[in-house]
Design a protein around this motif. Structure first.
Motif, short mmCIF file in Angstrom:
data_model
loop_
_atom_site.label_atom_id
_atom_site.label_comp_id
_atom_site.label_asym_id
_atom_site.label_seq_id
_atom_site.Cartn_x
_atom_site.Cartn_y
_atom_site.Cartn_z
N THR A 1 4.93 22.42 -0.03
CA THR A 1 5.15 21.01 -0.33
C THR A 1 6.49 20.53 0.21
N SER A 2 7.50 21.37 0.13
CA SER A 2 8.83 20.99 0.63
C SER A 2 8.81 20.81 2.14
N ALA A 3 8.12 21.69 2.85
CA ALA A 3 8.01 21.57 4.30
C ALA A 3 7.25 20.30 4.69
N ALA A 4 6.20 19.99 3.94
CA ALA A 4 5.43 18.77 4.22
C ALA A 4 6.30 17.53 4.02
N LEU A 5 7.15 17.55 2.99
CA LEU A 5 8.03 16.41 2.74
C LEU A 5 9.11 16.29 3.81
N GLU A 6 9.55 17.42 4.34
CA GLU A 6 10.53 17.37 5.43
C GLU A 6 9.93 16.70 6.65
N ARG A 7 8.67 17.03 6.94
CA ARG A 7 7.99 16.38 8.06
C ARG A 7 7.77 14.90 7.77
N PHE A 8 7.43 14.59 6.51
CA PHE A 8 7.23 13.20 6.12
C PHE A 8 8.51 12.38 6.30
N LEU B 1 2.54 5.30 5.31
CA LEU B 1 2.64 4.65 4.00
C LEU B 1 3.75 5.31 3.17
N PRO B 2 4.39 4.56 2.28
CA PRO B 2 5.34 5.18 1.35
C PRO B 2 4.62 6.10 0.39
N LEU B 3 5.38 7.00 -0.22
CA LEU B 3 4.82 8.06 -1.06
C LEU B 3 5.50 8.06 -2.42
N ILE B 4 4.70 8.23 -3.46
CA ILE B 4 5.22 8.32 -4.83
C ILE B 4 4.56 9.51 -5.52
N PHE B 5 5.36 10.37 -6.14
CA PHE B 5 4.83 11.45 -6.96
C PHE B 5 5.34 11.31 -8.38
N PHE B 6 4.41 11.32 -9.35
CA PHE B 6 4.75 11.42 -10.76
C PHE B 6 4.65 12.90 -11.14
N CYS B 7 5.77 13.49 -11.47
CA CYS B 7 5.81 14.93 -11.71
C CYS B 7 5.79 15.24 -13.20
N ALA B 8 5.03 16.25 -13.58
CA ALA B 8 4.99 16.75 -14.95
C ALA B 8 4.45 18.17 -14.87
N SER B 9 5.28 19.15 -15.18
CA SER B 9 4.82 20.53 -14.97
C SER B 9 5.65 21.52 -15.76
N GLY B 10 4.98 22.59 -16.17
CA GLY B 10 5.67 23.72 -16.77
C GLY B 10 6.10 24.73 -15.74
N ARG C 1 0.84 -1.20 0.00
CA ARG C 1 0.00 0.00 0.00
C ARG C 1 0.88 1.25 0.00
N CYS C 2 0.42 2.26 -0.72
CA CYS C 2 1.19 3.50 -0.84
C CYS C 2 0.24 4.63 -1.25
N VAL C 3 0.75 5.84 -1.14
CA VAL C 3 0.04 7.03 -1.60
C VAL C 3 0.73 7.50 -2.87
N VAL C 4 -0.07 7.78 -3.91
CA VAL C 4 0.48 8.17 -5.20
C VAL C 4 -0.16 9.49 -5.65
N VAL D 1 0.80 14.09 1.07
CA VAL D 1 1.99 13.85 1.89
C VAL D 1 1.58 13.65 3.34
N GLU D 2 0.70 14.49 3.83
CA GLU D 2 0.26 14.40 5.22
C GLU D 2 -0.53 13.11 5.47
N TYR D 3 -1.32 12.69 4.48
CA TYR D 3 -2.05 11.42 4.61
C TYR D 3 -1.07 10.26 4.71
N ALA D 4 -0.05 10.27 3.84
CA ALA D 4 0.95 9.20 3.86
C ALA D 4 1.68 9.16 5.19
N ALA D 5 1.99 10.34 5.74
CA ALA D 5 2.68 10.39 7.03
C ALA D 5 1.81 9.83 8.14
N LYS D 6 0.54 10.22 8.15
CA LYS D 6 -0.37 9.77 9.20
C LYS D 6 -0.64 8.27 9.10
N ALA D 7 -0.80 7.78 7.87
CA ALA D 7 -1.09 6.36 7.67
C ALA D 7 0.17 5.50 7.65
#
Length: 284
Positions: free
Chosen positions: A181-188, A155-164, A120-123, A147-153
């Protein structure tokens, strides 16, 4: 908006088998990389990768999820969180509505909980069809909540990034998402769970300068453009010719920015192996 969200849920039916079955066999698609034509159904069967040269076509968020998640495990997070117009920017609302009608998405990101290879993971998946996957306040909020859901549960986290990059119509509110987002990942990271970042074409601007580059392991699809400013902007600024393949995934791996370049057909198995390794071989 209810119609839009119904369309979004229906998009989950865009599974690989359905896509292969219903894409017209007599239609062709021209590859922008090699210039060769292939039957559209052959491209669909190949996960939207050119069967002649391996060029990876952009794919929608729900379809990407269907290529990696175990069947029947998908559960969307924060589905009813559409884009806003915080600055009442001229014509922005019309552009949002057009993008929503075109893609069936409420915003440029879809987040979900599911399983890959039984783990199980968060994507989170960014969709470049929606205003080039630009990061708005709503996109930043959806990803932060994931990110916060993954931390609370736990679970590992995966992000597929695509952005201009950041969405100019939201000004500083968009740029603030880089820090959020960076701060959330630091907490994660304090939870000890793994965060896998997958860079797809293109991953640029504020997304590259924030959560896309913070993965414990950073993967990329072949040929993906990865960087902050685009190569044309850099070349015009420094007045020099850039190396061949500059900022492409292979160049970034050679120079240590990316850990591995993984073809789309191998992505699910690669993620599954990494998740098993980083969950001590167990299923969560």
């Amino acid at each position: 908006m209810n119609t839009i969200f119904a369309q979004r849920r229906a998009r989950l039916l865009e599974m690989k088998t359905l896509r292969e079955r219903y894409v017209p066999a007599d239609q062709t698609v021209c590859c922008p990389s090699c210039g060769e034509e292939s039957h559209r159904r052959d491209v669909a069967r190949n996960l939207d990768v050119c069967p002649r040269c391996g060029h990876h076509f952009p794919i929608g968020a729900y379809y990407r999820l269907s290529t990696v998640l175990d069947s029947g495990t998908f559960r969307e997070l924060n589905a009813k969180y559409p884009a806003g117009d915080p600055l009442t920017f001229p014509s922005y609302r019309e552009k949002l509505e057009k993008a929503q009608r075109k893609t069936g998405l409420g915003e440029a990101a879809v987040t979900a909980v599911g399983a890959i290879g039984g783990v199980r993971c968060v994507v989170g998946v960014m969709d470049s069809r929606f205003l080039m996957g630009s990061m708005s306040a709503a996109v930043g909020e959806k990803l932060t909540r994931a990110v916060e859901y993954a931390a609370k549960a736990k679970l590992p986290l995966i992000f597929f990034c695509a952005s201009g990059g950041a969405r100019m119509q939201e000004g500083i509110l968009s740029l603030m998402q880089m820090a959020k987002t960076s701060a959330a990942l630091e907490r994660f990271a304090r939870t000890g769970r793994v965060y896998l970042s997958v860079l797809t074409d293109p991953t640029t601007g504020g997304v590259t300068a924030s959560f896309a580059s913070l993965g414990d392991i950073i993967l990329a699809e072949p040929g993906a453009l990865i960087g902050f400013a685009g190569p044309r902007v850099i070349q015009q600024t420094i007045g020099q010719t850039l190396p061949e393949g500059f900022q492409r995934a292979e160049f970034q791996m050679e120079h240590g920015f990316v850990d591995a370049v993984v073809p789309r057909a191998q992505m699910r198995d690669t993620l599954s192996r990494l998740l098993r390794i980083h969950t001590q071989g167990g299923r969560t």
